[in-house]
Design an enzyme around this catalytic site. Structure first.
Site, short mmCIF file in Angstrom:
data_model
loop_
_atom_site.label_atom_id
_atom_site.label_comp_id
_atom_site.label_asym_id
_atom_site.label_seq_id
_atom_site.Cartn_x
_atom_site.Cartn_y
_atom_site.Cartn_z
N PHE A 131 -23.90 -3.37 15.70
CA PHE A 131 -24.64 -3.35 14.56
C PHE A 131 -25.52 -2.21 14.54
O PHE A 131 -25.95 -1.80 15.52
CB PHE A 131 -25.38 -4.68 14.46
CG PHE A 131 -25.74 -4.75 13.15
CD1 PHE A 131 -25.07 -5.51 12.08
CD2 PHE A 131 -27.36 -4.65 12.93
CE1 PHE A 131 -25.75 -5.66 10.83
CE2 PHE A 131 -28.02 -4.89 11.62
CZ PHE A 131 -27.21 -5.64 10.56
N ASP A 211 -26.93 -8.94 22.26
CA ASP A 211 -27.44 -9.18 21.22
C ASP A 211 -26.62 -10.17 20.40
O ASP A 211 -25.38 -10.07 20.11
CB ASP A 211 -27.44 -8.00 20.07
CG ASP A 211 -27.87 -8.21 18.57
OD1 ASP A 211 -27.91 -9.32 18.26
OD2 ASP A 211 -28.49 -7.06 18.01
N TYR A 236 -31.88 -16.33 11.35
CA TYR A 236 -31.60 -16.33 9.89
C TYR A 236 -30.06 -16.57 9.31
O TYR A 236 -29.87 -16.77 8.39
CB TYR A 236 -32.54 -15.19 9.00
CG TYR A 236 -32.09 -14.09 9.40
CD1 TYR A 236 -31.05 -13.41 9.02
CD2 TYR A 236 -33.26 -13.42 9.97
CE1 TYR A 236 -30.88 -11.91 9.51
CE2 TYR A 236 -32.84 -12.08 10.34
CZ TYR A 236 -31.78 -11.31 10.11
OH TYR A 236 -31.69 -10.10 10.59
N LYS A 237 -29.26 -16.36 10.41
CA LYS A 237 -27.87 -16.44 10.18
C LYS A 237 -27.49 -17.96 10.34
O LYS A 237 -27.67 -18.88 9.59
CB LYS A 237 -27.13 -15.34 11.12
CG LYS A 237 -27.62 -13.95 10.52
CD LYS A 237 -26.87 -13.02 11.56
CE LYS A 237 -27.09 -11.49 10.72
NZ LYS A 237 -27.21 -10.40 11.81
N ARG A 388 -16.03 -10.76 4.15
CA ARG A 388 -16.33 -11.58 5.45
C ARG A 388 -16.52 -12.98 4.79
O ARG A 388 -17.16 -13.21 4.07
CB ARG A 388 -17.54 -11.09 6.04
CG ARG A 388 -17.26 -10.25 7.44
CD ARG A 388 -18.63 -9.91 7.96
NE ARG A 388 -20.02 -10.35 7.42
CZ ARG A 388 -21.08 -9.86 7.91
NH1 ARG A 388 -21.17 -9.50 9.22
NH2 ARG A 388 -22.02 -10.11 7.34
C1 PLP Z 1 -28.29 -9.41 11.64
C2 PLP Z 1 -28.39 -8.58 12.90
C3 PLP Z 1 -29.66 -7.92 13.34
C4 PLP Z 1 -30.63 -7.84 12.28
O1 PLP Z 1 -31.79 -7.36 13.09
P1 PLP Z 1 -33.21 -7.50 12.30
O2 PLP Z 1 -34.00 -6.71 13.06
O3 PLP Z 1 -33.32 -8.90 12.22
O4 PLP Z 1 -33.16 -6.94 10.90
C5 PLP Z 1 -29.53 -7.49 14.55
N1 PLP Z 1 -28.53 -7.17 15.28
C6 PLP Z 1 -27.27 -7.79 14.84
C7 PLP Z 1 -25.72 -7.60 15.86
C8 PLP Z 1 -27.28 -8.78 13.73
O5 PLP Z 1 -26.05 -9.08 13.32
#
Ligand code: PLP
Length: 422
Positions: A131, A211, A236-237, A388
């Site tokens: 990401f 992560d 939040y996911k 997705r």
């Molecule tokens: C959703 C997600 C993020 C989001 O990062 P924020 O700092 O909360 O905006 C980071 N890394 C991964 C792999 C994600 O899926």
């Protein structure tokens, strides 16, 4: 376990009737006339989360500043408390998890704690399918050390949609100061073998962090057993705690003595925080990696949301998630592959190797996802060709999965997607 599915609607109905988690759907606010399959981007609101948020707002209303010590769950140690509550989801000791900051901030904080370029070991190992925020953070951490990311950030190349653990391990050379990887790939949904990667990194003397945004809440984790050094994930996911909600961090207790890379007063030894001394002394727990006052209003929903997840149980969640994603893959294979449909599954077929979503690939993915939207189906499009779809164990039904596959057939049969611009 092999599942036996058939393509008829009755099969979906029977699967729902036998679903041990079916009752959890009524604990969520489901948008009206919507099939919501986007819980891997933003989980839906659990009523329990609304309740814990409203309780805290009421505490602010009635207690003012006294909420810090007199709230039902005193705000003063909200971050540590929520960490304790979440620890079993990731196989951690309660002291090793804190709810604090945001994912990217926590990544900065822990990478700055573990990344100490020294002698030959100056590089960070990540991968090209990360990401992007992770890559941006790693680049800036390298620059902050006065080094050039072009040389010091090494990205393992993919094999198509996936990463190969063996290849990642080949890149774990004696020039690596840190390995930072995703638990699951946000596009293909591939779940990496964190136990194996951790063991191999440690054999080479390299600390490793993950992560886990795309797996916590969908998949059980065993950080302590695996010996992972640190991890970060959002709430939040799959944890359903609200847009931009407070995130989590894990730090293995063997590292509690380490100096946090980014410090602030909320990481101070709790009993002495209000002594307001100028010399920093961090708490020897995950709480020591907090920086600011807990963002209480963004943390309050986590309390109720975690209760729902813990009540359902992460193993039952995983079991349903595997079954419902397997069902979706079965229907795509049976009904949507080959002419004229030409959809492809871009997610590992071995359920042990995938997280909670399925990547459906199609050359017209963008326009098809727009057509789905007009039929009340929320998925997300990831360029260039991925839709997705996350059938979430806590609130999605097998019938919804069956229904969207019918929709996809109709959208192609009737060339409905051609109404939308590219
Ligand atoms: C959703 C997600 C993020 C989001 O990062 P924020 O700092 O909360 O905006 C980071 N890394 C991964 C792999 C994600 O899926």
């Amino acid at each position: 376990m092999k599942h036996i599915f058939t393509i008829d609607e009755d099969c979906a109905k029977q699967l729902d009737a036998k679903d041990p988690l079916a009752n959890f759907r009524s604990r969520f606010c489901i948008p009206v006339n919507t099939i919501y399959l986007d819980g891997n981007s933003l989980g839906l609101l659990p009523m329990d989360a609304e309740e814990s948020l409203l309780r805290v707002i009421n505490e602010w209303k009635t207690l003012g500043i006294q909420g810090w010590f007199e709230g039902e769950r005193p705000w003063w140690h909200f971050g540590e408390d929520l960490g304790e509550k979440a620890a079993s989801l990731v196989g951690a000791d309660p002291s090793e998890v804190a709810a604090t900051g945001t994912t990217t901030v926590n990544l900065h904080s822990l990478v700055s704690t573990f990344y100490h370029p020294n002698g030959k070991r100056t590089k960070i190992l990540a991968d090209t399918l990360d990401f992007p925020t992770d890559i941006y953070a790693l680049q800036s951490q390298i620059k902050l050390k006065g080094l050039n990311p072009d040389q010091h950030l090494v990205l393992v190349p993919p094999n198509g949609r996936f990463l190969e653990e063996k290849k990642i391990i080949d890149y774990m050379t004696d020039e690596m100061a840190l390995v930072m990887l995703p638990s699951a790939l946000y596009r293909s949904g591939q779940l990496l073998d964190m136990a194996y990667l951790t063991e191999e990194a440690h054999e080479r003397g390299i600390p490793i962090g993950f992560d886990c945004c795309h797996s916590v809440g969908a998949v059980p984790h065993y950080f302590d057993d695996w010996g992972v050094d640190f991890a970060v994930w959002c709430s939040y996911k799959y944890l359903n705690s609200g847009p931009g909600g407070t995130a989590f961090l894990y730090i293995n207790k063997k590292h509690f003595h380490k100096e946090p890379g980014l410090t602030g007063w909320f990481g101070y030894v709790k009993e002495k925080q209000f002594d307001m001394l100028l010399e920093f002394e961090h708490a020897k727990s995950a709480g020591g990696w907090q920086m600011s006052s807990s963002n209480i209003l963004c943390s309050a929903p986590i309390e109720g949301a975690l209760e729902v997840t813990l009540e359902a149980g992460i193993h039952r969640i995983r079991e349903k998630s595997i079954k419902i994603t397997s069902y979706l893959i079965f229907l795509i294979d049976q009904l949507l592959s080959g002419d004229p449909y030409n959809f492809e599954v871009g997610t590992p077929r071995n359920p042990d190797r995938r997280t909670g979503h399925v990547a459906i690939e199609h050359d017209e993915a963008f326009r098809i996802s727009e057509a789905l939207k007009t039929r009340g189906v929320i998925t997300d499009f990831r360029p260039p060709n991925i839709i997705r779809v996350a059938p979430v164990a806590l609130y999605n039904t097998y019938h919804e999965v069956w229904q969207i596959v019918q929709f996809l057939q109709e959208i192609i049969d009737q060339q409905e997607y051609q109404k939308f611009s590219k």
